[in-house]
Design a protein around this motif. Structure first.
Motif, mmCIF file in Angstrom:
data_model
loop_
_atom_site.group_PDB
_atom_site.id
_atom_site.type_symbol
_atom_site.label_atom_id
_atom_site.label_comp_id
_atom_site.label_asym_id
_atom_site.label_seq_id
_atom_site.Cartn_x
_atom_site.Cartn_y
_atom_site.Cartn_z
ATOM 1 N N UNK A 1 -48.263 21.156 -41.718
ATOM 2 C CA UNK A 1 -48.489 22.589 -42.229
ATOM 3 C C UNK A 1 -47.077 23.085 -42.661
ATOM 4 N N UNK A 2 -46.139 22.961 -41.680
ATOM 5 C CA UNK A 2 -44.719 23.563 -42.084
ATOM 6 C C UNK A 2 -44.092 22.811 -43.041
ATOM 7 N N UNK A 3 -44.280 21.581 -43.100
ATOM 8 C CA UNK A 3 -43.610 20.638 -44.284
ATOM 9 C C UNK A 3 -44.232 21.172 -45.705
ATOM 10 N N UNK A 4 -45.539 21.593 -45.821
ATOM 11 C CA UNK A 4 -46.381 21.833 -46.928
ATOM 12 C C UNK A 4 -45.717 23.181 -47.449
ATOM 13 N N UNK A 5 -45.297 24.042 -46.508
ATOM 14 C CA UNK A 5 -44.827 25.334 -46.720
ATOM 15 C C UNK A 5 -43.553 25.338 -47.345
ATOM 16 N N UNK A 6 -42.728 24.351 -46.865
ATOM 17 C CA UNK A 6 -41.207 23.987 -47.091
ATOM 18 C C UNK A 6 -41.450 23.598 -48.645
ATOM 19 N N UNK A 7 -42.350 22.589 -48.995
ATOM 20 C CA UNK A 7 -42.489 22.047 -50.296
ATOM 21 C C UNK A 7 -42.817 23.303 -51.196
ATOM 22 N N UNK B 1 -40.175 13.366 -40.465
ATOM 23 C CA UNK B 1 -39.763 12.449 -41.744
ATOM 24 C C UNK B 1 -40.707 12.569 -42.904
ATOM 25 N N UNK B 2 -41.606 13.116 -42.728
ATOM 26 C CA UNK B 2 -42.706 13.294 -43.995
ATOM 27 C C UNK B 2 -42.097 14.102 -45.355
ATOM 28 N N UNK B 3 -41.250 14.898 -45.132
ATOM 29 C CA UNK B 3 -40.541 15.557 -46.205
ATOM 30 C C UNK B 3 -39.532 14.537 -47.089
ATOM 31 N N UNK B 4 -38.624 13.868 -46.310
ATOM 32 C CA UNK B 4 -37.836 12.837 -46.741
ATOM 33 C C UNK B 4 -38.677 11.637 -47.397
#
Lengths: 96, 230
Positions: free
Chosen positions: B194-200, B73-76
């Motif tokens: 870490x994965x969400x930072x990469x997607x960002x 949910x962090x990304x959204x």
């Protein structure tokens, strides 16, 4: 470093897998059962106090295989959406 | 993971429905406005929702011998704020409650609050404060998404401890539930962050104009990030 973040994430994932393998080996050696869901563990904790859930799920996946199928479907729906959008953006940038 | 069907007695499940409801109403209102005014952000909204779908379907093993899943949910939350993240979380939780007997309809209010609202609110605040004080954007995203995941399970533990204080009282019950949920979650939360930072980073590379349109990053900040090429 150009792919610094990719490498950091890859290292984290490898460390995560290594941690799992080491822990699993230790648990196997001790002859214990493990890797059940944390929600089941919490449910056990609650039921130990004598509480009974007052309502059951309307429908439950009839077997572990069906449950895996639905979880895999959920992941696939998400993954194809992410792939489509990033591919669309990438294609749009190439075209201009 | 989520609170299972029937595992919240009255009045707690009603209370959490009432607590979640205003956030969901605001979220639907904000979504409507987003669709009307910033249509170019819709693919990003789809990606944010899709991440919750993928991450909350992956039950991963943790170091203490049990499994749990990240929330995604962090990304959204960073991109669209906690209310819209709440609506996205609601969709996933309904799917899982209806088809997977994972979570539940009566516990939906509590689960939407922990996963859709409380965790995302933490991510949103960390991102806003972190970028304002000038910390590295990707590091802020990492911390925000990691703590959103952890906060979700801390809140779940609080919800269960309130409903089941037992003989140990709230604090004792909380530490018992937190041992089950939050401790299991620590390594998963780090991977998720870490994965969400990469997607960002990929969003910054491919579609930075949406991020400026959503008032998340200034053009100069994006230029710096793209030149740094980490």
């Amino acid at each position: 470093m150009k792919y610094g973040m990719e490498m950091a994430v890859a290292i984290l994932i490898v460390a995560f897998v290594g941690m799992f393998l080491a822990q699993d080996a230790a648990i196997q050696a001790a002859g214990e059962e493990a890797w059940e869901g944390a929600d089941d563990a919490a449910a056990d904790l609650i039921e130990a106090s004598g509480y009974e859930p007052w309502i059951d799920p309307l429908w439950e996946p009839p077997s572990g295989e069906i449950e895996s199928l639905l979880f895999a479907l959920q992941a696939a729906i998400g993954a194809i959406t992410i792939g489509y959008v990033f591919g669309y953006w990438q294609g749009g940038r190439k075209a201009t | 993971m989520h609170i299972m069907e029937g595992f919240l007695p009255s009045p707690w499940w009603e209370i959490w429905f009432l607590v979640s409801l205003p956030f969901i109403i605001i979220g639907i209102y904000q979504l409507n406005r987003l669709v009307r005014e910033k249509r170019e952000a819709l693919p990003l909204l789809a990606v944010a929702g899709a991440f919750i779908f993928v991450f909350s379907s992956l039950k991963l093993p943790s170091f203490n011998g049990s499994c749990s899943h990240p929330t995604g949910t962090g990304l959204g939350a960073i991109l669209f704020g906690p209310c819209i993240a709440g609506v996205l979380g609601l969709i996933v939780l309904v799917f899982q409650a209806a088809f997977l007997a994972h979570g539940g309809i009566t516990t939906l209010g509590a689960n939407v609050f922990s996963m859709g609202i409380a965790g995302p609110a933490v991510a949103y605040l960390i991102y806003r404060v972190g970028t304002r004080v000038g910390a590295g954007t990707y590091a802020v995203v990492f911390v925000a998404a990691t703590l959103a995941d952890l906060a979700t399970y801390v809140v779940t533990s609080i919800q269960l401890a309130l409903a089941f204080p037992g003989t140990a009282g709230f604090v004792g019950a909380f530490s018992a539930f937190a041992t089950v949920f939050a401790v299991t979650q620590i390594p998963l939360a780090i991977i998720e962050g870490a994965v969400i930072a990469l997607v960002f980073k990929y969003i910054v590379q491919l579609k930075p104009e949406i991020l400026t349109r959503l008032n998340l990053l200034s053009e100069s900040a994006i230029r710096r990030l793209r030149e740094a090429a980490v």
